[in-house]
Design an enzyme around this catalytic site. Structure first.
Site, PDB file in Angstrom:
ATOM      1  N   TYR A 138       0.861  -1.185   0.000  1.00  0.00           N
ATOM      2  CA  TYR A 138       0.000   0.000   0.000  1.00  0.00           C
ATOM      3  C   TYR A 138       0.894   1.230   0.000  1.00  0.00           C
ATOM      4  O   TYR A 138       1.552   1.545   0.985  1.00  0.00           O
ATOM      5  CB  TYR A 138      -0.906  -0.040   1.237  1.00  0.00           C
ATOM      6  N   LYS A 166      -1.459  -1.532  -3.915  1.00  0.00           N
ATOM      7  CA  LYS A 166      -2.482  -0.483  -3.939  1.00  0.00           C
ATOM      8  C   LYS A 166      -1.731   0.816  -4.158  1.00  0.00           C
ATOM      9  O   LYS A 166      -1.025   1.305  -3.288  1.00  0.00           O
ATOM     10  CB  LYS A 166      -3.268  -0.450  -2.629  1.00  0.00           C
TER      11      LYS A 166
END
Length: 297
Positions: A138, A166
């Site tokens: 992320y 992400k």
């Protein structure tokens, strides 16, 4: 790479609280059912949208258990077990693996701002400590002050359990570089609803979404249309939903989302301090957008 397919639409689920600010596990279960019924492939539990900075580890594990029981066999569960302490992230991730969850979201360490080699060693240590659990990196420097560079992502992509990222830098060049440097099976997910379609054009698979709490089916249709080559239909859906994407970030997430859900009749309670409830001005702006989308009478 993992054989688990997390799908195109991952929802960063909010954490419902009661009026006293306690986690409302019954409402969390209802919300999980709602998300699955409206297009979500994977629920991300205890991410930023779930107000993870204010949740205790015990609350997080209880949420993992409740959501797992609620949607078993219907959708995947990805646990937000990242930390700016490598040892804490390892411990939390091992517990998530023990629970039998499907994957884990690992945010870049915040505040201590490690260099690229530190980031590589951090994520590698987590992957080696729980090799059976797929990891989604992320990258969100706007919140963490720490950015994974494409070259570091490429190194991490060589680790079998690190299956994707992400990507929430808001930088299309960054996503393009990651796509060019990583294998085709390494999955890129947009971290911003408004950039889902542009990122798919440079090789992303889908999105870790906030707006899917409200328009999950439409987001699924947009992504499936694009994947099928119907780019004009995908663009029309994107432009139709674009005002909502922006409205949900008029102030710190998830304040606008919880306000919007309350307006449409899905009350998920308060936000925890230091966040504060949405203002009357915010709710008025949300009402306009929700009415235009037919989500509010």
């Amino acid at each position: 790479m993992s054989e688990i397919d997390f799908g195109r639409l991952l929802t960063a689920m909010i954490t419902p609280f009661d009026k006293e600010g306690n986690v409302d596990y019954a409402q969390a279960e209802k919300l999980a059912h709602h998300l699955v019924e409206t297009g979500t492939d994977t629920i991300v539990v205890c991410g930023t949208t779930g107000e993870s900075p204010t949740l205790s580890w015990d609350e997080e594990y209880q949420l993992f258990t409740v959501i797992q029981q609620a949607i078993a066999g219907k959708a995947k569960i990805m646990a937000g077990t990242g930390s700016n302490s490598t040892s804490e992230a390892i411990s939390a991730t091992q517990k998530a693996a023990h629970l039998g969850l499907d994957g884990t979201l690992q945010v870049t360490p915040y505040y201590n701002k490690p260099p690229q080699e530190g980031l590589y060693q951090h994520f590698r240590a987590i992957a080696e400590a729980a090799p059976e659990l797929p990891i989604l990196l992320y990258n969100v420097p706007g919140r963490t002050g720490c950015k994974l560079e494409p070259e570091t992502v490429a190194r991490l992509a060589e680790i079998p359990s690190i299956i994707g990222i992400k990507e929430a830098t808001g930088d299309l060049d960054q996503a393009s570089q990651i796509r060019a440097l990583t294998p085709a099976e390494f999955e890129i997910y947009s971290g911003d609803d408004s950039l889902t379609l542009p990122l798919m054009a440079v090789g992303a698979k889908g999105v870790v979404s906030v707006a899917s709490h409200l328009v999950g089916n439409q987001l699924q249709k947009m992504m499936q249309s694009f994947a099928a080559g119907n780019t004009q239909e995908a663009l029309q859906i994107h432009l139709h939903l674009f005002p909502l994407f922006k409205a949900l970030f008029l102030t710190s997430n998830p304040i606008p989302l919880k306000s919007a859900l309350r307006l449409v009749g899905l009350d998920t309670g308060v936000v925890r301090s230091p966040l504060v409830s949405g203002s009357a001005e915010l709710e008025a702006k949300l009402e306009v957008v929700l009415k235009k989308l037919g989500l509010l009478n």
